[in-house]
Design an enzyme around this catalytic site. Structure first.
Site, PDB file in Angstrom:
ATOM      1  CG  ASP A  15      47.809  37.866  42.479  1.00  0.00           C
ATOM      2  OD1 ASP A  15      47.839  39.082  42.980  1.00  0.00           O
ATOM      3  OD2 ASP A  15      47.063  38.058  41.436  1.00  0.00           O
ATOM      4  CG  ASP A  53      42.708  37.851  41.736  1.00  0.00           C
ATOM      5  OD1 ASP A  53      42.672  39.345  41.574  1.00  0.00           O
ATOM      6  OD2 ASP A  53      41.958  37.507  41.612  1.00  0.00           O
ATOM      7  CG  HIS A  55      37.614  38.797  42.825  1.00  0.00           C
ATOM      8  ND1 HIS A  55      38.324  39.791  41.290  1.00  0.00           N
ATOM      9  CD2 HIS A  55      38.365  38.031  42.074  1.00  0.00           C
ATOM     10  CE1 HIS A  55      39.049  39.600  40.590  1.00  0.00           C
ATOM     11  NE2 HIS A  55      39.771  37.983  41.030  1.00  0.00           N
ATOM     12  CG  HIS A  59      34.864  40.064  39.856  1.00  0.00           C
ATOM     13  ND1 HIS A  59      35.830  39.864  39.074  1.00  0.00           N
ATOM     14  CD2 HIS A  59      34.938  41.780  40.135  1.00  0.00           C
ATOM     15  CE1 HIS A  59      35.894  40.820  38.426  1.00  0.00           C
ATOM     16  NE2 HIS A  59      35.836  41.901  39.164  1.00  0.00           N
ATOM     17  CE  LYS A 113      45.881  40.987  41.470  1.00  0.00           C
ATOM     18  NZ  LYS A 113      45.345  40.208  40.427  1.00  0.00           N
ATOM     19  CB  CYS A 158      48.118  38.172  37.628  1.00  0.00           C
ATOM     20  SG  CYS A 158      46.328  38.271  38.123  1.00  0.00           S
TER      21      CYS A 158
HETATM   22  C1  VGL Z   1      44.406  35.333  37.772  1.00  0.00           C
HETATM   23  C2  VGL Z   1      43.159  34.990  36.681  1.00  0.00           C
HETATM   24  C3  VGL Z   1      41.847  35.677  37.810  1.00  0.00           C
HETATM   25  C4  VGL Z   1      45.961  35.668  38.739  1.00  0.00           C
HETATM   26  C5  VGL Z   1      44.097  35.970  39.108  1.00  0.00           C
HETATM   27  O1  VGL Z   1      46.585  35.443  39.693  1.00  0.00           O
HETATM   28  O2  VGL Z   1      47.162  34.998  37.634  1.00  0.00           O
HETATM   29  N1  VGL Z   1      44.751  34.793  36.972  1.00  0.00           N
HETATM   30  N2  VGL Z   1      42.408  36.532  38.814  1.00  0.00           N
HETATM   31 ZN    ZN Z   2      41.542  36.704  40.182  1.00  0.00          ZN
END
Ligand code: VGL
Ligand code: ZN
Length: 211
Positions: A15, A53, A55, A59, A113, A158
């Site tokens: 991410d 990430d 969404h 979401h 994801k 994550c």
């Molecule tokens: C993440 C919160 C929501 C991350 C992703 O990449 O750590 N944290 N979505």
């Molecule tokens: Zn997220």
């Protein structure tokens, strides 16, 4: 540290997206600082996988869709407690793109994801219901990639969830801590470190990673 094994070793870059960097919707403090180091690790890694990430708008992890809720609170969803976030990493948005400086072209796979409206997904392996797989484990196993190095954002969400799942699935797993940055919500960083240590994830730093 032994040299990288081209047959078995993969770098998983979690991410590294605009929304998790300063100026982004869910900015992680210093998130952009890791990019040069991540790029060096990409350069020396035989195989590279990125996660993104990803969404849909509205979401279920977005505070904005739950009346009376604010970001960083928590609600109960059918699969358990879910932290609520600002709207972030919406499919096709600038915020969902990889950081401009990330040397992503070498990546052999980008795993997206969090695209199911009703389930969040921190881990690169399973969604937050802990049972819906992303397909990454099957991909890595089919390719014989058994030794994983994780870096990216955010350490305590994550990255940690991915590392814990990787261990649970039997992968040799290490996290390069100086190539990660944390959100650190109510002690979440220390919790994540403790859980990773207890489950056999190796926590290391870039000085001990072989070039
Ligand atoms: C993440 C919160 C929501 C991350 C992703 O990449 O750590 N944290 N979505
Ligand atoms: Zn997220």
């Amino acid at each position: 540290m032994t040299a990288a094994n081209a047959e078995t070793d993969a770098l998983i870059v979690i991410d590294v997206q605009n929304d998790f960097c300063p100026g982004g919707a869910l900015a992680v403090s210093g998130g952009d600082e890791i990019v040069p180091l991540v790029n060096r690790l990409i350069a020396v890694s035989p195989h590279v996988v990125l996660t993104q990430d990803w969404h849909p708008a509205r979401h279920s992890s977005f505070a904005s869709v739950h009346a009376g809720q604010a970001p960083f609170g928590s609600i109960d969803l059918p699969y358990g407690a879910q932290t609520l976030w600002p709207d972030h990493c919406v499919q096709g948005s600038k915020g969902a793109e990889f950081h401009n400086g990330l040397a992503w072209t070498k990546a052999e796979l980008v795993i997206r994801k969090g695209f199911r409206p009703a389930i969040d997904s921190y881990s690169a392996f399973f969604e937050n219901d802990r049972v819906t797989p992303t397909g990454l484990a099957g991909y890595l196993r089919e390719r014989g990639l058994t030794h994983l190095t994780l870096v990216g954002l955010a350490t305590d969400f994550c990255v940690a969830y991915s590392a814990l799942d990787a261990r649970r699935l039997g992968f040799d797993t290490r996290v390069v801590m100086d190539a990660c940055r944390a959100i650190d919500l109510g002690g979440s960083l220390q919790d994540a470190i403790t859980r990773m240590q207890q489950s056999g994830v190796t926590l290391t730093d870039s000085t001990s990673v072989a070039a």
